[in-house]
Design a protein around this motif. Structure first.
Motif, PDB file in Angstrom:
ATOM      1  N   THR A 154       3.962  -1.242  -5.393  1.00  0.00           N
ATOM      2  CA  THR A 154       2.908  -2.104  -6.044  1.00  0.00           C
ATOM      3  C   THR A 154       2.206  -3.135  -5.130  1.00  0.00           C
ATOM      4  N   ARG A 155       2.868  -3.534  -4.321  1.00  0.00           N
ATOM      5  CA  ARG A 155       2.008  -4.646  -3.492  1.00  0.00           C
ATOM      6  C   ARG A 155       1.817  -4.380  -2.133  1.00  0.00           C
ATOM      7  N   SER A 156       0.708  -5.285  -1.626  1.00  0.00           N
ATOM      8  CA  SER A 156       0.277  -4.867  -0.215  1.00  0.00           C
ATOM      9  C   SER A 156       0.650  -5.850   0.570  1.00  0.00           C
ATOM     10  N   GLY A 195       4.104  -8.200   1.870  1.00  0.00           N
ATOM     11  CA  GLY A 195       5.587  -8.604   1.663  1.00  0.00           C
ATOM     12  C   GLY A 195       6.013  -9.497   2.651  1.00  0.00           C
ATOM     13  N   ASN A 204       1.472  -7.216   6.043  1.00  0.00           N
ATOM     14  CA  ASN A 204       1.054  -6.007   5.126  1.00  0.00           C
ATOM     15  C   ASN A 204       1.722  -5.238   5.485  1.00  0.00           C
ATOM     16  N   VAL A 251       9.686  -8.431  -1.601  1.00  0.00           N
ATOM     17  CA  VAL A 251       8.395  -8.469  -2.261  1.00  0.00           C
ATOM     18  C   VAL A 251       8.659  -9.030  -3.833  1.00  0.00           C
ATOM     19  N   ASP A 252       7.867  -9.744  -4.239  1.00  0.00           N
ATOM     20  CA  ASP A 252       8.045 -10.201  -5.479  1.00  0.00           C
ATOM     21  C   ASP A 252       6.714 -10.457  -6.401  1.00  0.00           C
ATOM     22  N   GLU A 253       6.724 -10.554  -7.545  1.00  0.00           N
ATOM     23  CA  GLU A 253       5.748 -11.010  -8.411  1.00  0.00           C
ATOM     24  C   GLU A 253       5.970 -11.977  -9.504  1.00  0.00           C
ATOM     25  N   SER A 295      11.614  -9.374  -8.212  1.00  0.00           N
ATOM     26  CA  SER A 295      11.885  -9.566  -6.947  1.00  0.00           C
ATOM     27  C   SER A 295      12.576  -8.305  -6.397  1.00  0.00           C
ATOM     28  N   ASP A 322      -5.276 -10.632  -3.026  1.00  0.00           N
ATOM     29  CA  ASP A 322      -5.255  -9.426  -2.585  1.00  0.00           C
ATOM     30  C   ASP A 322      -6.726  -9.022  -2.754  1.00  0.00           C
TER      31      ASP A 322
END
Lengths: 138, 138
Positions: free
Chosen positions: A26-28, A30, A46, A77-79, A89, B82
Motif C-alpha cells: 500500500t505504500r510507495s 519505504g 521508492n 514501512v509504516d503508517e 509497521s 505522496d
C-alpha cells in the motif's frame, strides 16, 4: 502509573505475514536499513513489491550500493496516525541482492524514483522474513 | 531516459544540522535501528528531543534493549507527501546509552509511549551526528 505514563494506551498486535505483505503493497516510500562499519543507517527510497520481494533503485556510487550487495538488509514501512495515536509497521529482513538483468523485470516490477539522479542499480530484498505489528487506538 | 524513469523528478538537497534538529522536533514517532547478529532491524517508537538528543522508552526484555546498550544505533524520522512526491528525512547516528536515573529528566524529556506494556527502560541516542535531506516536488 508514573507521572510520565499515558493514562490510556493502545493495544499492540502482531500481524501475520499475509497481512504484512498486503500492507507493504500500500505504500510507495519505504526505508532501507543496512549495517555500515560504524553502525546502522536508514534511508528512504521508492519501491515496488514484485512476487513478494521489495525492489528499489539506487545509484551505484552511494552508501546503499556499497553496503547492500549480498549482505543482510532490512526494509521498513509504516503508517502512523498522530491523531488517534495508532498505526502499523512492517519489517522485511533478508540478504539484499542486485538484479542482474533489469530487462527481465516486467514494468510493474520496476520502481520509479521521485528523486533526481541516475539510479541505475536495482536491488531486491527478498520477502521471506516479514513481520509487523499494528497499534490500535486506546 | 528509459521506460521506467519518471518524466520529471524532484531535486534532492542536503539539510544542515540545525534544520535537521528542527524537523526532528516536529514528529512524535521515529524509527530506531540497530544491528542484530543477523542484520539490521528497524522499529518505530515514540520519542522526544531533549537537549538535542533523542529519548525513547522500551521494555527491558525486548530486542531493542538487548541491542542498543552502548552500541551504535540510528534514529530516523521523515515526512512523505505522496501527492506532491516530496518530503524530508532526518537520520541521527550515535552510540545509544541507557538513562540511569530517569528522575533527573524534566517532564519534557520523558517520552510517553502510545502502546501498552511496561516500557521502563529509557534510551538516549545522542544528537551529535545528524544528517538529512529534503526532496522538493518535481
Amino acid at each position: 502509573m508514573t507521572t510520565w505514563s499515558s493514562w490510556t494506551s493502545g493495544k499492540l498486535r502482531d500481524l501475520d505475514p499475509s497481512e504484512c505483505l498486503e500492507l507493504l503493497r500500500t505504500r510507495s516510500v519505504g526505508r532501507v536499513a543496512f549495517c555500515a562499519e560504524d553502525g546502522p543507517v536508514v534511508l528512504p527510497v521508492n519501491y515496488v513489491v514484485h512476487e513478494g520481494d521489495v525492489l528499489f533503485r539506487t545509484s551505484p556510487h552511494n552508501s546503499i550500493a556499497r553496503h547492500v550487495r549480498s549482505r543482510p538488509a532490512a526494509f521498513q514501512v509504516d503508517e502512523i496516525d498522530d491523531f488517534t495515536q495508532s498505526g502499523w509497521s512492517v519489517l522485511l529482513r533478508g540478504t539484499a541482492e542486485l538484479v542482474e538483468d533489469v530487462h527481465d523485470l516486467p514494468p510493474e516490477g520496476r520502481p520509479v524514483s521521485w528523486a533526481e539522479g541516475a539510479r541505475t542499480l536495482f536491488v531486491r530484498v527478498p520477502g521471506r522474513t516479514i513481520t509487523g505489528r499494528r497499534l490500535y487506538p486506546a
